[in-house]
Design a protein around this motif. Structure first.
Motif, PDB file in Angstrom:
ATOM      1  N   ALA A 125       0.827  -1.205   0.000  1.00 25.73           N
ATOM      2  CA  ALA A 125       0.000   0.000   0.000  1.00 25.73           C
ATOM      3  C   ALA A 125       0.864   1.258   0.000  1.00 25.73           C
ATOM      4  O   ALA A 125       0.527   2.257  -0.658  1.00 25.73           O
ATOM      5  N   ASP A 126       1.978   1.211   0.714  1.00 21.50           N
ATOM      6  CA  ASP A 126       2.912   2.339   0.730  1.00 21.50           C
ATOM      7  C   ASP A 126       3.462   2.596  -0.682  1.00 21.50           C
ATOM      8  O   ASP A 126       3.506   3.731  -1.154  1.00 21.50           O
ATOM      9  N   ARG A 127       3.866   1.514  -1.357  1.00 17.41           N
ATOM     10  CA  ARG A 127       4.391   1.662  -2.712  1.00 17.41           C
ATOM     11  C   ARG A 127       3.304   2.179  -3.670  1.00 17.41           C
ATOM     12  O   ARG A 127       3.586   2.965  -4.581  1.00 17.41           O
ATOM     13  N   TYR A 128       2.085   1.725  -3.447  1.00 17.05           N
ATOM     14  CA  TYR A 128       0.949   2.155  -4.274  1.00 17.05           C
ATOM     15  C   TYR A 128       0.767   3.670  -4.194  1.00 17.05           C
ATOM     16  O   TYR A 128       0.598   4.355  -5.211  1.00 17.05           O
ATOM     17  N   LEU A 129       0.804   4.181  -2.972  1.00 19.47           N
ATOM     18  CA  LEU A 129       0.649   5.628  -2.782  1.00 19.47           C
ATOM     19  C   LEU A 129       1.816   6.389  -3.388  1.00 19.47           C
ATOM     20  O   LEU A 129       1.638   7.380  -4.112  1.00 19.47           O
ATOM     21  N   ARG A 130       3.045   5.942  -3.122  1.00 20.92           N
ATOM     22  CA  ARG A 130       4.235   6.646  -3.611  1.00 20.92           C
ATOM     23  C   ARG A 130       4.296   6.666  -5.135  1.00 20.92           C
ATOM     24  O   ARG A 130       4.863   7.597  -5.729  1.00 20.92           O
ATOM     25  N   ALA A 131       3.743   5.651  -5.764  1.00 20.69           N
ATOM     26  CA  ALA A 131       3.737   5.598  -7.224  1.00 20.69           C
ATOM     27  C   ALA A 131       2.642   6.461  -7.835  1.00 20.69           C
ATOM     28  O   ALA A 131       2.501   6.518  -9.064  1.00 20.69           O
ATOM     29  N   GLY A 132       1.854   7.141  -7.006  1.00 17.89           N
ATOM     30  CA  GLY A 132       0.794   8.007  -7.505  1.00 17.89           C
ATOM     31  C   GLY A 132      -0.450   7.278  -7.952  1.00 17.89           C
ATOM     32  O   GLY A 132      -1.322   7.856  -8.606  1.00 17.89           O
ATOM     33  N   ARG A 133      -0.581   6.016  -7.578  1.00 16.52           N
ATOM     34  CA  ARG A 133      -1.691   5.220  -8.089  1.00 16.52           C
ATOM     35  C   ARG A 133      -2.995   5.456  -7.330  1.00 16.52           C
ATOM     36  O   ARG A 133      -4.071   5.052  -7.801  1.00 16.52           O
ATOM     37  N   TRP A 134      -2.933   6.088  -6.155  1.00 13.04           N
ATOM     38  CA  TRP A 134      -4.155   6.359  -5.381  1.00 13.04           C
ATOM     39  C   TRP A 134      -5.107   7.252  -6.183  1.00 13.04           C
ATOM     40  O   TRP A 134      -6.326   7.137  -6.076  1.00 13.04           O
TER      41      TRP A 134
END
Length: 323
Positions: A125-134
């Protein structure tokens, strides 16, 4: 010991300067890592060495003992000592010590954190947010600790500390070990396979060594089932890594959280490539507070030994009853 003889200690893979700083006031220290020619170094100093201070996971056995004829004590920096040939040490009258208790809470904390991270996919989930996918959509729903049945392999000091923390989550707890323990209320299973069939989370807290090598195998993983989670904060050798990769790849189990590996620091690329794993670089006891406490215990063992008081925390295989 003659009053003018300063005991000489060999340091092997010691990474904390406070260990050497404390010991240097009492002993003459030799550092293996600083020797350009290990064979020549041991030929020169080996006959005088009376103690070893060794970092965790250092292989110590007969070949080294042969070069240290005056060796009396091996002080290991860590609670696990499966890389030390304690049987050979016992035969030679060498005492082995470790650093139990002071790291149990830290490792237990990490075990629970690793379990939650694996279940709730916190790193993903952390990587998801950092990648701008949210901005593209919500992170997928995850599995939960709710209504889980947790099995602990090895209810020693660390296993008990893990179980005590998990009680607060309201989960059912069971365990497997060599013998049942009368002072706990957790369900006991007399086989690891039986434990795996009764739970869907397996937390590995058993010691390494020949008796536990690869015991979490394909059959155990299959018994956990498709929602199964494996967490290992003990020794990588306890799990059959090839079987674990196969089980994760085939969906035989749901996920794995691992702080230890069979061939550290080399981690199988197949495990790294799997998205349902949370992988840590053996940091279970890796806080400043706990590593300082471990260093104190290591030093206490050596100081007590050369004060004639015996070891503070000898391993069970090399007990000391006085001289």
């Amino acid at each position: 010991m003659p009053p003018d003889e300063t005991p000489e200690i060999l340091l092997i893979r010691q990474t904390r300067p406070d260990v050497a700083e404390r010991l240097s006031g009492r002993f003459r220290l030799h550092r293996m890592e600083e020797a350009p020619d290990r064979e020549a170094f041991l030929d020169a100093v080996g006959p005088r060495i009376r103690a070893l201070a060794v970092g965790a996971m250092c292989p110590i056995g007969a070949a080294l003992f042969d070069l240290l004829p005056r060796l009396e004590i091996v002080a290991s920096f860590g609670v696990g000592y499966d890389t030390i040939d304690v049987g050979e040490a016992r035969r030679r009258g060498i005492v082995v010590t470790h650093t139990p208790d002071v790291l149990s809470d830290e490792v237990a904390d990490l075990a629970v954190g690793l379990l939650l991270a694996t279940l709730r996919r916190i790193p993903q989930a952390d990587r998801y947010l950092r990648a701008g996918r949210w901005r593209e959509g919500s992170f997928p729903l995850t599995t939960s600790l709710r209504e889980r049945r947790v099995g602990i392999l090895g209810l020693g000091r660390i296993g008990r500390a893990i179980a005590q923390r998990l009680e607060g989550f309201g989960v059912a707890i069971a365990y497997h070990g060599r013998t049942p323990q009368a002072d706990v209320a957790y369900a006991y299973h007399d086989s690891l396979l039986g434990l795996a069939r009764a739970v869907d989370v397996l937390v590995v807290a058993a010691p390494g060594g020949p008796g536990t090598n690869g015991i979490v195998d394909a059959a155990v993983l299959a018994a956990l089932g498709r929602e199964g989670i494996v967490v290992n904060i003990a020794r990588g050798s306890v799990i059959d890594e090839a079987a674990l990769v196969a089980a994760l790849t085939a969906g035989t189990i749901h996920g794995a959280g691992l702080d230890v590996f069979a061939n550290e620091p080399h981690v199988p690329q197949d495990l790294i490539d799997l998205d349902q794993t949370v992988l840590l670089p053996h940091v279970g006891s890796g806080s400043h507070y706990t590593r300082a406490a471990m260093a104190r215990v290591l030093g206490d063992n050596l100081l007590s030994w050369f004060d004639g008081k015996g070891p503070v925390t000898p391993v069970p295989e090399t007990p000391w009853s006085g001289r």
